[in-house]
Write a protein that holds these residues in place. Structure first.
Motif, PDB file in Angstrom:
ATOM      1  N   ARG A  79       0.896  -1.271  -0.056  1.00  0.00           N
ATOM      2  CA  ARG A  79       0.263  -0.135  -0.024  1.00  0.00           C
ATOM      3  C   ARG A  79       0.583   1.138  -0.115  1.00  0.00           C
ATOM      4  O   ARG A  79       0.906   2.233  -1.023  1.00  0.00           O
ATOM      5  CB  ARG A  79      -0.775  -0.058   1.054  1.00  0.00           C
ATOM      6  N   VAL A  80       2.342   1.307   0.430  1.00  0.00           N
ATOM      7  CA  VAL A  80       2.611   2.375   0.238  1.00  0.00           C
ATOM      8  C   VAL A  80       3.847   2.466  -0.727  1.00  0.00           C
ATOM      9  O   VAL A  80       3.763   3.582  -1.080  1.00  0.00           O
ATOM     10  CB  VAL A  80       3.659   2.373   1.687  1.00  0.00           C
ATOM     11  N   GLY A  81       3.933   1.457  -1.106  1.00  0.00           N
ATOM     12  CA  GLY A  81       4.768   1.088  -2.655  1.00  0.00           C
ATOM     13  C   GLY A  81       3.339   2.044  -3.632  1.00  0.00           C
ATOM     14  O   GLY A  81       3.794   2.886  -4.554  1.00  0.00           O
ATOM     15  N   GLU A  82       1.938   1.330  -3.326  1.00  0.00           N
ATOM     16  CA  GLU A  82       1.662   2.483  -4.265  1.00  0.00           C
ATOM     17  C   GLU A  82       0.813   4.127  -4.572  1.00  0.00           C
ATOM     18  O   GLU A  82       1.150   4.213  -5.576  1.00  0.00           O
ATOM     19  CB  GLU A  82      -0.117   1.387  -3.882  1.00  0.00           C
ATOM     20  N   LEU A  83       1.389   4.654  -3.475  1.00  0.00           N
ATOM     21  CA  LEU A  83       1.172   5.366  -2.704  1.00  0.00           C
ATOM     22  C   LEU A  83       2.660   6.126  -3.350  1.00  0.00           C
ATOM     23  O   LEU A  83       2.596   7.179  -3.728  1.00  0.00           O
ATOM     24  CB  LEU A  83       1.318   5.548  -1.491  1.00  0.00           C
ATOM     25  N   ALA A  84       3.758   5.922  -2.758  1.00  0.00           N
ATOM     26  CA  ALA A  84       4.505   6.621  -3.234  1.00  0.00           C
ATOM     27  C   ALA A  84       4.813   6.579  -5.022  1.00  0.00           C
ATOM     28  O   ALA A  84       5.545   7.225  -5.750  1.00  0.00           O
ATOM     29  CB  ALA A  84       6.393   5.684  -3.380  1.00  0.00           C
ATOM     30  N   GLN A  85       4.066   5.122  -5.840  1.00  0.00           N
ATOM     31  CA  GLN A  85       4.476   5.402  -7.102  1.00  0.00           C
ATOM     32  C   GLN A  85       3.439   6.320  -7.898  1.00  0.00           C
ATOM     33  O   GLN A  85       3.700   6.915  -8.173  1.00  0.00           O
ATOM     34  CB  GLN A  85       3.737   4.097  -7.699  1.00  0.00           C
ATOM     35  N   THR A  86       2.097   7.079  -7.289  1.00  0.00           N
ATOM     36  CA  THR A  86       1.269   7.694  -7.447  1.00  0.00           C
ATOM     37  C   THR A  86       1.763   9.098  -6.995  1.00  0.00           C
ATOM     38  O   THR A  86       1.880   9.531  -8.433  1.00  0.00           O
ATOM     39  CB  THR A  86       0.187   7.196  -6.322  1.00  0.00           C
ATOM     40  N   ILE A  87       2.294   9.438  -5.811  1.00  0.00           N
ATOM     41  CA  ILE A  87       3.058  10.905  -6.112  1.00  0.00           C
ATOM     42  C   ILE A  87       4.366  10.793  -7.666  1.00  0.00           C
ATOM     43  O   ILE A  87       4.503  11.904  -7.868  1.00  0.00           O
ATOM     44  CB  ILE A  87       3.778  11.527  -4.756  1.00  0.00           C
ATOM     45  N   ALA A  88       4.931  10.189  -7.150  1.00  0.00           N
ATOM     46  CA  ALA A  88       6.678   9.916  -8.073  1.00  0.00           C
ATOM     47  C   ALA A  88       5.657  10.100  -9.789  1.00  0.00           C
ATOM     48  O   ALA A  88       6.970  10.844 -10.825  1.00  0.00           O
ATOM     49  CB  ALA A  88       6.923   8.703  -7.804  1.00  0.00           C
ATOM     50  N   ALA A  89       4.958   8.923  -9.974  1.00  0.00           N
ATOM     51  CA  ALA A  89       4.640   9.054 -11.402  1.00  0.00           C
ATOM     52  C   ALA A  89       3.917  10.315 -11.613  1.00  0.00           C
ATOM     53  O   ALA A  89       4.098  10.904 -13.352  1.00  0.00           O
ATOM     54  CB  ALA A  89       3.449   7.914 -11.654  1.00  0.00           C
ATOM     55  N   GLY A  90       2.911  10.942 -10.471  1.00  0.00           N
ATOM     56  CA  GLY A  90       2.674  12.370 -11.321  1.00  0.00           C
ATOM     57  C   GLY A  90       3.651  13.707 -11.257  1.00  0.00           C
ATOM     58  O   GLY A  90       3.690  13.971 -12.250  1.00  0.00           O
ATOM     59  N   LEU A  91       4.610  13.508 -10.531  1.00  0.00           N
ATOM     60  CA  LEU A  91       5.180  14.518 -11.005  1.00  0.00           C
ATOM     61  C   LEU A  91       6.513  14.226 -11.136  1.00  0.00           C
ATOM     62  O   LEU A  91       6.305  15.289 -12.651  1.00  0.00           O
ATOM     63  CB  LEU A  91       7.103  14.264  -9.472  1.00  0.00           C
ATOM     64  N   ASP A  92       6.972  12.784 -12.752  1.00  0.00           N
ATOM     65  CA  ASP A  92       7.436  12.519 -13.432  1.00  0.00           C
ATOM     66  C   ASP A  92       6.360  13.214 -14.709  1.00  0.00           C
ATOM     67  O   ASP A  92       6.931  13.636 -15.835  1.00  0.00           O
ATOM     68  CB  ASP A  92       8.133  11.532 -13.598  1.00  0.00           C
ATOM     69  N   ALA A  93       5.471  12.956 -14.643  1.00  0.00           N
ATOM     70  CA  ALA A  93       4.163  13.209 -15.853  1.00  0.00           C
ATOM     71  C   ALA A  93       3.727  14.768 -16.194  1.00  0.00           C
ATOM     72  O   ALA A  93       3.315  15.193 -16.938  1.00  0.00           O
ATOM     73  CB  ALA A  93       3.164  12.949 -16.011  1.00  0.00           C
ATOM     74  N   GLY A  94       3.914  15.899 -15.153  1.00  0.00           N
ATOM     75  CA  GLY A  94       4.182  16.787 -14.851  1.00  0.00           C
ATOM     76  C   GLY A  94       2.738  17.168 -14.932  1.00  0.00           C
ATOM     77  O   GLY A  94       2.453  18.032 -14.558  1.00  0.00           O
ATOM     78  N   ILE A  95       1.961  16.117 -13.324  1.00  0.00           N
ATOM     79  CA  ILE A  95       0.063  15.828 -13.476  1.00  0.00           C
ATOM     80  C   ILE A  95       0.546  17.164 -11.877  1.00  0.00           C
ATOM     81  O   ILE A  95      -0.302  17.906 -12.191  1.00  0.00           O
ATOM     82  CB  ILE A  95      -0.360  14.979 -13.262  1.00  0.00           C
ATOM     83  N   TYR A  96       1.400  16.804 -11.479  1.00  0.00           N
ATOM     84  CA  TYR A  96       0.951  18.051  -9.822  1.00  0.00           C
ATOM     85  C   TYR A  96       2.085  19.345 -10.341  1.00  0.00           C
ATOM     86  O   TYR A  96       3.467  19.034 -10.609  1.00  0.00           O
ATOM     87  CB  TYR A  96       1.638  16.715  -8.852  1.00  0.00           C
TER      88      TYR A  96
END
Length: 153
Positions: free
Chosen positions: A136-153
């Motif tokens: 569950r922590v891994g999924e949360l970490a991937q959510t913010i990491a992928a969003g930053l990488d994609a420029g979503i946030y």
């Protein structure tokens, strides 16, 4: 390049497992345009906040509130970063022995004052340690990491 600051309080082998799961999950994404910096709350500073584009925060619940070192981190960065970090995306996980509400509410008050932007509901890992917490922590970490990488946030 996007920059993720991961501030995590790690007082036990279980919380070290959560930290390692987050780092491993971020690394699994193999994001070429993301740099991650991992800091203990005592080692994180306003310079780290100024450096980053988003924050992943992991803390324990101690006496119904966030860990003292997590609170210390916020006390040291709050005023120096109050204006410069507005809109900073963040995600939070809490390793809770009670119900996690006091920690969630305390962090929420602080990040509301900083005007940080949550990218997900706080993840409260409640009760006896369950190895599934790491996923569950891994999924949360991937959510913010992928969003930053994609420029979503």
């Amino acid at each position: 390049m996007a920059k993720l600051l991961f501030v995590c309080h790690v007082p036990s082998p279980n919380t070290a497992g959560l930290r390692d799961a987050a780092i491993g999950a971020i690394n699994e994404l193999d994001l070429a345009d993301l740099e991650t910096r991992v800091r203990a709350p005592l080692d994180a500073s306003a310079c780290d906040i100024d450096w980053c584009d988003g924050v992943l925060l992991g803390t324990t619940e101690n006496f119904g509130y966030m860990a003292g070192l997590t609170k210390d981190f916020f006390e040291r960065i709050y005023y120096p970063c109050l204006e410069s970090s507005q809109g900073l995306p963040f995600a939070l996980y809490i390793r809770a022995g009670e119900d996690g509400r006091g920690t969630r509410d305390g962090v929420s008050r602080i990040v509301t004052g900083l005007r940080w932007k949550p990218v997900a509901e706080p993840l409260i890992l409640l009760g006896d340690y369950d190895p599934a917490f790491e996923g569950r922590v891994g999924e949360l970490a991937q959510t913010i990491a992928a969003g930053l990488d994609a420029g979503i946030y």
